[in-house]
Design an enzyme around this catalytic site. Sequence first.
Site, PDB file in Angstrom:
ATOM      1  N   ASP A  11      15.493   9.003  35.369  1.00 51.77           N
ATOM      2  CA  ASP A  11      14.537   7.960  35.679  1.00 51.77           C
ATOM      3  C   ASP A  11      13.328   8.664  36.298  1.00 51.77           C
ATOM      4  O   ASP A  11      13.441   9.804  36.766  1.00 51.77           O
ATOM      5  CB  ASP A  11      15.176   6.974  36.660  1.00 51.77           C
ATOM      6  N   ASP A  14      10.326   6.880  38.433  1.00 49.86           N
ATOM      7  CA  ASP A  14       9.870   6.354  39.721  1.00 49.86           C
ATOM      8  C   ASP A  14      11.009   6.360  40.742  1.00 49.86           C
ATOM      9  O   ASP A  14      12.120   5.885  40.465  1.00 49.86           O
ATOM     10  CB  ASP A  14       9.338   4.937  39.556  1.00 49.86           C
ATOM     11  N   GLY A  64      11.339   3.027  33.160  1.00 45.20           N
ATOM     12  CA  GLY A  64      10.770   1.685  33.056  1.00 45.20           C
ATOM     13  C   GLY A  64       9.347   1.653  33.561  1.00 45.20           C
ATOM     14  O   GLY A  64       8.740   0.590  33.647  1.00 45.20           O
ATOM     15  N   LYS A  72      17.245   2.231  27.984  1.00 37.74           N
ATOM     16  CA  LYS A  72      17.492   3.572  28.509  1.00 37.74           C
ATOM     17  C   LYS A  72      18.825   4.123  27.986  1.00 37.74           C
ATOM     18  O   LYS A  72      18.925   5.284  27.576  1.00 37.74           O
ATOM     19  CB  LYS A  72      17.506   3.563  30.040  1.00 37.74           C
ATOM     20  N   ASN A  84      18.678  -0.957  37.045  1.00 36.49           N
ATOM     21  CA  ASN A  84      18.420  -0.843  35.606  1.00 36.49           C
ATOM     22  C   ASN A  84      18.761   0.546  35.067  1.00 36.49           C
ATOM     23  O   ASN A  84      18.662   0.794  33.863  1.00 36.49           O
ATOM     24  CB  ASN A  84      16.963  -1.196  35.286  1.00 36.49           C
TER      25      ASN A  84
END
Length: 411
Positions: A198, A200, A287, A331, A357
């Site tokens: 990921d 962020d 995302g 993802k 997520n």
Amino acid sequence: MREIILIQVSGSDRPGLTAAFTRILARYRLNILDIGQAVIHDTLSLGILVETPPDAESSAVLKDLLFEAHKLNINVRFRPIDEDRYEEWVAGQGKDRHIITLLARKITAEQLSDVTATVADNGLNIDSIARLSGRVHLEGESLNEDSRACIEISVRGEPKDGEAMRAAFLNIANERNLDIAFQRDSAFRRNRRLVVFDMDSTLIRSEVIDELAMEAGVGEEVAEITERAMRGELDFNESFKARVALLKGLDEGALERVRERIQLTEGAQRLISTLRALGYRTAILSGGFTWFGQWLQQLLGIDYVYANELEIENGQVTGRVVGQIVNGQRKADLLKQIATQEGISLEQVIAVGDGANDLPMLGEAGLGIAFRAKPLVKQNAEQAISTLGLDGILYLIGVRDKDQAELLKGS
């Protein structure tokens, strides 16, 4: 008559000790059934399980070993092993093995005591303990981002209650400021080939959409939508579209201003550099926005980037994204797609993320790691790291500090 004997050697370590003792064993044509050696703070501990030939007596070899130990100022002890006991031990070697990794700024006796007690309560036997980290800070020395401590424990057997043991480890981790990873010691653990991240709050310390919202003067509104999504009132796609819509009219220069204040997460650069030196492939599955993902790709040398494309027209953000939104399921699908493209199994994939997520992709990967995540995510992920930086992941794949230094020196 054949005899099985355990020889235990201990004392101040120096070159040639093992050679001196094995030279005597060779002279008497002994078979080596098992051997293990460790050096802790210049002190040698060597164990050799030997079998004497049927036509030989053990007394002569034991006498020579004792004489050699006296000459070298080393301690040596002998213990006869019953053949039935040896066969039981051999049978036990076929049991499943697991690796328990302890990570913290420093390892304390309290932490180790709690973990080993839990191991014992679950009927697991410790085969070996090794330190993977370099110099450990002494009491009184300040702890910082360079302070890393890691111990790897190899255990044999299956826990009596796996779920209860994991819950116990999680409680210890929370109470003792420690990370505890429990993995099956398989060929896949030593042969991961792809790491997906990921972006962020994982590779970078901030949430880009929040930073852009501040630039647009809609920080509170975006935060409110995020809170509603966290309460389950909106799914990711709805909340994402609503937040992006609030960015409408933001000038393109704001993206550059946000980029200039982005900070990499602790250990990110060291981790990626080491993974590249080891031949791993890396990917960002985010995302967030491709504009920032592609910047990170160039900065760190990431192989793949999949994120959301923020639509910009006439130098301004339109409040829309182009193409399919990268949500949790997307993802997970991208992870599988890249693994297929690279010709590797999902067991060879590591996934790292911090949010709910990210859970679908963490579940698909052979090793899923919740990094500095919220309690719900930590509870549902296979592994979690909260006390160290991203480079703590290297310990979970067995890479020592000295290995990292050697790899980075040669790169």
